[in-house]
Design an enzyme around this catalytic site. Structure first.
Site, PDB file in Angstrom:
ATOM      1  N   SER A  25       0.857  -1.092   0.070  1.00  0.00           N
ATOM      2  CA  SER A  25      -0.100  -0.027  -0.037  1.00  0.00           C
ATOM      3  C   SER A  25       0.763   1.370  -0.041  1.00  0.00           C
ATOM      4  O   SER A  25       1.707   1.613   0.983  1.00  0.00           O
ATOM      5  CB  SER A  25      -0.781   0.104   1.220  1.00  0.00           C
ATOM      6  OG  SER A  25      -1.569  -1.047   1.507  1.00  0.00           O
ATOM      7  N   HIS A  56      -3.610  -0.222  -4.890  1.00  0.00           N
ATOM      8  CA  HIS A  56      -2.778  -1.219  -5.348  1.00  0.00           C
ATOM      9  C   HIS A  56      -2.968  -1.529  -6.868  1.00  0.00           C
ATOM     10  O   HIS A  56      -4.251  -1.943  -7.189  1.00  0.00           O
ATOM     11  CB  HIS A  56      -3.290  -2.562  -4.611  1.00  0.00           C
ATOM     12  CG  HIS A  56      -3.007  -2.525  -3.184  1.00  0.00           C
ATOM     13  ND1 HIS A  56      -2.017  -3.606  -2.662  1.00  0.00           N
ATOM     14  CD2 HIS A  56      -3.751  -2.246  -2.261  1.00  0.00           C
ATOM     15  CE1 HIS A  56      -1.736  -3.393  -1.263  1.00  0.00           C
ATOM     16  NE2 HIS A  56      -2.925  -2.783  -1.204  1.00  0.00           N
ATOM     17  N   HIS A  78      -5.108  -9.822  -1.548  1.00  0.00           N
ATOM     18  CA  HIS A  78      -5.265 -10.010  -0.145  1.00  0.00           C
ATOM     19  C   HIS A  78      -6.315 -11.001   0.186  1.00  0.00           C
ATOM     20  O   HIS A  78      -7.251 -11.193  -0.599  1.00  0.00           O
ATOM     21  CB  HIS A  78      -5.644  -8.858   0.715  1.00  0.00           C
ATOM     22  CG  HIS A  78      -4.624  -7.637   0.434  1.00  0.00           C
ATOM     23  ND1 HIS A  78      -4.719  -6.702  -0.482  1.00  0.00           N
ATOM     24  CD2 HIS A  78      -3.595  -7.256   1.237  1.00  0.00           C
ATOM     25  CE1 HIS A  78      -3.527  -5.781  -0.362  1.00  0.00           C
ATOM     26  NE2 HIS A  78      -3.052  -6.278   0.469  1.00  0.00           N
ATOM     27  N   TYR A  80      -8.181 -10.790   2.646  1.00  0.00           N
ATOM     28  CA  TYR A  80      -9.441  -9.967   3.190  1.00  0.00           C
ATOM     29  C   TYR A  80     -10.307  -9.925   1.864  1.00  0.00           C
ATOM     30  O   TYR A  80     -11.519  -9.411   2.090  1.00  0.00           O
ATOM     31  CB  TYR A  80      -9.225  -8.854   3.899  1.00  0.00           C
ATOM     32  CG  TYR A  80      -8.111  -7.674   3.347  1.00  0.00           C
ATOM     33  CD1 TYR A  80      -8.682  -6.944   2.319  1.00  0.00           C
ATOM     34  CD2 TYR A  80      -7.091  -7.613   3.639  1.00  0.00           C
ATOM     35  CE1 TYR A  80      -8.077  -5.840   1.901  1.00  0.00           C
ATOM     36  CE2 TYR A  80      -6.307  -6.768   3.322  1.00  0.00           C
ATOM     37  CZ  TYR A  80      -6.649  -5.808   2.130  1.00  0.00           C
ATOM     38  OH  TYR A  80      -6.022  -4.697   1.582  1.00  0.00           O
ATOM     39  N   GLU A  81      -9.722  -9.712   0.807  1.00  0.00           N
ATOM     40  CA  GLU A  81     -10.754  -9.723  -0.668  1.00  0.00           C
ATOM     41  C   GLU A  81     -11.435 -11.026  -0.964  1.00  0.00           C
ATOM     42  O   GLU A  81     -12.114 -11.024  -1.762  1.00  0.00           O
ATOM     43  CB  GLU A  81      -9.757  -9.339  -1.919  1.00  0.00           C
ATOM     44  CG  GLU A  81      -9.155  -7.976  -1.721  1.00  0.00           C
ATOM     45  CD  GLU A  81      -7.868  -7.766  -2.673  1.00  0.00           C
ATOM     46  OE1 GLU A  81      -8.596  -7.158  -3.730  1.00  0.00           O
ATOM     47  OE2 GLU A  81      -7.025  -7.685  -2.423  1.00  0.00           O
ATOM     48  N   ALA A 108       2.569  -2.101   4.561  1.00  0.00           N
ATOM     49  CA  ALA A 108       2.364  -1.192   5.504  1.00  0.00           C
ATOM     50  C   ALA A 108       1.798  -1.939   6.844  1.00  0.00           C
ATOM     51  O   ALA A 108       1.021  -3.030   6.646  1.00  0.00           O
ATOM     52  CB  ALA A 108       1.233  -0.126   5.069  1.00  0.00           C
ATOM     53  N   MET A 200      -1.689  -7.256   7.123  1.00  0.00           N
ATOM     54  CA  MET A 200      -2.717  -8.178   6.554  1.00  0.00           C
ATOM     55  C   MET A 200      -2.416  -8.738   4.992  1.00  0.00           C
ATOM     56  O   MET A 200      -2.846  -9.053   4.255  1.00  0.00           O
ATOM     57  CB  MET A 200      -4.047  -7.546   6.187  1.00  0.00           C
ATOM     58  CG  MET A 200      -4.523  -6.759   7.423  1.00  0.00           C
ATOM     59  SD  MET A 200      -5.990  -5.808   7.017  1.00  0.00           S
ATOM     60  CE  MET A 200      -6.149  -4.976   8.516  1.00  0.00           C
ATOM     61  N   SER A 201      -0.754  -9.162   5.149  1.00  0.00           N
ATOM     62  CA  SER A 201      -0.185  -9.602   4.043  1.00  0.00           C
ATOM     63  C   SER A 201       0.899 -10.267   4.293  1.00  0.00           C
ATOM     64  O   SER A 201       1.374 -10.616   5.401  1.00  0.00           O
ATOM     65  CB  SER A 201      -0.031  -8.572   2.983  1.00  0.00           C
ATOM     66  OG  SER A 201       1.239  -7.404   3.551  1.00  0.00           O
ATOM     67  N   ASN A 224       1.481   3.345  11.218  1.00  0.00           N
ATOM     68  CA  ASN A 224       0.366   4.183  12.420  1.00  0.00           C
ATOM     69  C   ASN A 224       0.657   3.143  13.606  1.00  0.00           C
ATOM     70  O   ASN A 224       1.228   2.025  13.735  1.00  0.00           O
ATOM     71  CB  ASN A 224      -0.859   3.830  12.249  1.00  0.00           C
ATOM     72  CG  ASN A 224      -1.214   2.355  11.656  1.00  0.00           C
ATOM     73  OD1 ASN A 224      -1.072   2.054  10.493  1.00  0.00           O
ATOM     74  ND2 ASN A 224      -1.975   1.699  12.634  1.00  0.00           N
ATOM     75  N   HIS A 236      -7.932   4.296   6.628  1.00  0.00           N
ATOM     76  CA  HIS A 236      -6.949   3.654   5.606  1.00  0.00           C
ATOM     77  C   HIS A 236      -6.341   4.713   4.814  1.00  0.00           C
ATOM     78  O   HIS A 236      -5.444   4.611   4.421  1.00  0.00           O
ATOM     79  CB  HIS A 236      -7.804   2.978   4.621  1.00  0.00           C
ATOM     80  CG  HIS A 236      -7.360   2.086   3.593  1.00  0.00           C
ATOM     81  ND1 HIS A 236      -6.042   1.372   3.775  1.00  0.00           N
ATOM     82  CD2 HIS A 236      -7.384   2.344   2.173  1.00  0.00           C
ATOM     83  CE1 HIS A 236      -5.932   0.723   2.703  1.00  0.00           C
ATOM     84  NE2 HIS A 236      -6.496   1.589   1.591  1.00  0.00           N
TER      85      HIS A 236
HETATM   86  N1  HPA Z   1      -3.219  -3.152  11.364  1.00  0.00           N
HETATM   87  C1  HPA Z   1      -3.101  -3.874  10.451  1.00  0.00           C
HETATM   88  N2  HPA Z   1      -2.532  -3.671   9.136  1.00  0.00           N
HETATM   89  C2  HPA Z   1      -2.100  -2.385   8.918  1.00  0.00           C
HETATM   90  C3  HPA Z   1      -2.133  -1.500   9.894  1.00  0.00           C
HETATM   91  C4  HPA Z   1      -2.622  -1.845  11.297  1.00  0.00           C
HETATM   92  O1  HPA Z   1      -2.626  -1.001  12.415  1.00  0.00           O
HETATM   93  N3  HPA Z   1      -1.739  -0.443   9.370  1.00  0.00           N
HETATM   94  C5  HPA Z   1      -1.352  -0.713   8.080  1.00  0.00           C
HETATM   95  N4  HPA Z   1      -1.521  -2.176   7.747  1.00  0.00           N
END
Ligand code: HPA
Length: 261
Positions: A25, A56, A78, A80-81, A108, A200-201, A224, A236
């Site tokens: 990302s 993406h 991903h 999650y998709e 990320a 998440m990857s 973050n 996001h």
């Molecule tokens: N959690 C999960 N995935 C992420 C985060 C997060 O805080 N930040 C960027 N990808």
């Protein structure tokens, strides 16, 4: 014969890329560093899943950096998709089919270790696969994962970052399925489990690459603090913006790191 043996155009096969790069990302701009870029949308590679997530783009960029022939994947799909673990690691098998022996994975991630700083990069030293799935379901079985992230590569990248004066702490990446961000209780749990960052990857791709005998390096852009670590809510758009802002630091490290050991 692999599922991707005949999937790439002749230019890509003839180029014999050595290193594959997966850009997460907000990090796709890294390909601006590549000389003589040649683009190939994932949709033109039979068998590759195509993402719809913002940030993406979904294409390969072939080019050279520091004399090394690179194939960068801008974007990934991903879990999650709704894609399977085999789907999310298909790009790695495609890279292997082109003869690529080393992959650099980026993502990320949220910070779990309160000593870390948003906007910095973390080099992944190991991971927790908490996705509940594996790209190796159905075989091969019992693949050794003692050193998923190659020790020599890790030492090399750490040295390069240090020489450049760019912070690059090492840490453990926890891979969750998403798609929602974590709860504060989950972030505290992940810290107890030994995680330094969460995303998440990456974990399925790294496992797939190791199973194919590839060398793996991984980098998390710490976009973050994890949920509950500050008073802020997660967004996001902020994650993407921080990714774009911090991308230059990893680009600087990578630009100085080739050729790889
Ligand atoms: N959690 C999960 N995935 C992420 C985060 C997060 O805080 N930040 C960027 N990808």
């Amino acid at each position: 014969m692999s599922e991707f043996s005949n999937a790439f155009p002749e230019t890509f096969i003839a180029a014999k890329p050595e290193v594959g790069l997966v850009l997460g990302s907000g990090l796709g701009g890294f390909t601006d560093l590549l000389s003589n870029p040649v683009l190939l949308p994932f949709s033109e590679v039979p068998g590759l899943p195509v993402s719809g997530v913002e940030g993406h783009a979904g294409r390969f960029v072939l080019g050279t950096l520091g004399g090394t022939r690179l194939l960068a994947a801008q974007g990934r799909v991903h879990l999650y998709e709704g894609w399977s673990a085999a789907d999310v690691s298909a790009g790695i098998r495609a890279m292997a089919a082109l003869g690529i022996r080393t992959v650099v994975l980026t993502n990320a991630a949220g910070i779990v270790n309160g000593d870390f700083t948003p906007g910095n990069w973390m080099q992944i030293s190991d991971h927790l696969n908490l996705t509940g799935t594996s790209p190796l379901t159905g075989g091969p079985r019992f693949v050794d994962q003692t050193e998923v992230y190659d020790l020599r590569l890790r030492a090399h990248f750490s040295t390069v970052a240090q020489q450049l004066g760019i912070p690059l702490p090492s840490g453990i990446y926890a891979g969750l399925p998403g798609p929602e961000y974590e709860t504060p209780a989950e972030i505290r749990m992940l810290r107890v489990l030994g995680a330094d960052a969460v995303g998440m990857s990456t974990v399925c791709e790294a496992t797939q690459a190791r199973a194919l005998g590839m060398k793996v390096a991984g980098f998390s852009c710490l976009t973050n603090f994890g949920a509950g670590m500050t008073g802020d809510l997660l967004d996001h758009a902020d994650v993407l913006a921080m990714g774009r802002q911090a991308a230059g630091h990893l680009a600087t490290i990578l630009a100085a790191a080739f050729p790889l050991p």
